[in-house]
Design a protein around this motif. Structure first.
Motif, PDB file in Angstrom:
ATOM      1  N   SER A  90      41.463  46.820 -31.235  1.00 13.57           N
ATOM      2  CA  SER A  90      42.812  46.660 -30.679  1.00 13.57           C
ATOM      3  C   SER A  90      43.392  47.739 -29.927  1.00 13.57           C
ATOM      4  O   SER A  90      43.873  47.550 -28.670  1.00 13.57           O
ATOM      5  CB  SER A  90      43.930  46.460 -31.883  1.00 13.57           C
ATOM      6  OG  SER A  90      43.506  45.133 -32.476  1.00 13.57           O
TER       7      SER A  90
ATOM      8  N   THR B   9      52.495  40.332 -27.650  1.00 13.73           N
ATOM      9  CA  THR B   9      51.790  40.770 -28.985  1.00 13.73           C
ATOM     10  C   THR B   9      52.729  40.805 -30.044  1.00 13.73           C
ATOM     11  O   THR B   9      53.915  41.116 -30.006  1.00 13.73           O
ATOM     12  CB  THR B   9      51.309  42.205 -28.556  1.00 13.73           C
ATOM     13  OG1 THR B   9      50.347  42.667 -29.601  1.00 13.73           O
ATOM     14  CG2 THR B   9      52.496  43.236 -28.457  1.00 13.73           C
TER      15      THR B   9
ATOM     16  N   GLU C  65      48.525  37.781 -26.487  1.00 20.29           N
ATOM     17  CA  GLU C  65      47.899  38.141 -27.841  1.00 20.29           C
ATOM     18  C   GLU C  65      46.424  38.627 -27.770  1.00 20.29           C
ATOM     19  O   GLU C  65      45.642  38.289 -28.349  1.00 20.29           O
ATOM     20  CB  GLU C  65      47.936  37.180 -28.914  1.00 20.29           C
ATOM     21  CG  GLU C  65      49.511  36.580 -29.085  1.00 20.29           C
ATOM     22  CD  GLU C  65      50.074  37.658 -30.192  1.00 20.29           C
ATOM     23  OE1 GLU C  65      49.677  38.525 -30.597  1.00 20.29           O
ATOM     24  OE2 GLU C  65      51.328  37.526 -30.326  1.00 20.29           O
TER      25      GLU C  65
END
Length: 235
Positions: free
Chosen positions: A191, A213, A181
């Motif tokens: 991200s 994820t 993650e």
């Protein structure tokens, strides 16, 4: 993005330099509380390939990383990494194998607060990972942190801490990179930046990378995506 069906019963394609799980089953708990965390899972990750594992909480993704990273021994099946069957290794041998062959990237970087970015990487050499001062400098430059090498975690943004975490995981040229993650604490722009960087470093280092994820927005940077539900991998 390519979503690939991953058979739970048929052996995955073999590449001894990467990561290979074949027919792996892991049960957690005792008696009536026993849960099958992994159910006959087979998956291969080749060198230079970034594979994303998606699925709901409790699906078995963390168990998959634990088994792939030699942190947990499965009840059955085989785990091979960098050409070696690690399934039956002793606890001490598994710890040594992790240090020498497997890199981990955690949520929010998981850096030590008192150490500079440079020292985070240097620490890996003292833990038996290998690498030189030149490797430290090169990796920090590659992840865009060369100009902040002397800063400590509290002086870095979330994305910058993840960049240092990626560089640290790549010290000593591990064969397998396991990522948990990496965008959980980041905004959308950061991200994309971090997973794009992971994809670049996966290719540059020729490492077999598996990333867990929940962030479907970043899957475009992955070579393959598999889904996990109730301990099984499927399309």
């Amino acid at each position: 993005m390519t979503v690939t069906a991953a058979s739970n019963t048929e052996p995955a394609h073999r590449d001894d330099r990467g990561l290979l799980l074949e027919g792996v089953t892991l049960r957690l708990g005792d008696g009536d509380t026993t849960v099958t965390a992994l159910d006959e899972v087979s998956i291969a990750v080749r060198p230079g390939e970034l594979v994303a594992v998606v699925g709901p909480s409790g699906a078995g993704k963390s168990s998959l990383l634990a088994v792939a990273g030699a942190l947990t021994v499965p009840d059955s099946g085989t785990v091979r990494a960098d050409g070696r069957d690690i399934t039956g290794l002793s606890k001490r041998a598994r710890a040594r194998f992790r240090r020498e062959h497997i890199g981990f990237v955690f949520q929010s970087g998981n850096l030590l607060g008192a150490l500079t970015a440079t020292d985070q990487l240097r620490m890996m050499t003292h833990l038996g990972r290998g690498g030189t001062q030149q490797d430290v400098q090169r990796l920090l430059e590659e992840v865009g942190m060369g100009d902040k090498a002397n800063r400590r975690p509290h002086q870095l943004s979330g994305g910058e801490r993840q960049r240092v975490g990626i560089a640290r995981a790549l010290m000593g040229r591990p064969a397998v990179l396991l990522v948990d993650e990496p965008t959980a604490a980041l905004d959308r722009a950061r991200s994309h930046e971090i997973v794009r960087l992971l994809a670049q470093e996966t290719k540059r280092s020729d490492v077999a990378t598996m990333m867990v994820t929940h962030d479907h927005d970043v899957l475009e940077y992955c070579d393959r995506t598999v889904r996990m539900t109730d301990g099984r991998l499927s399309e």
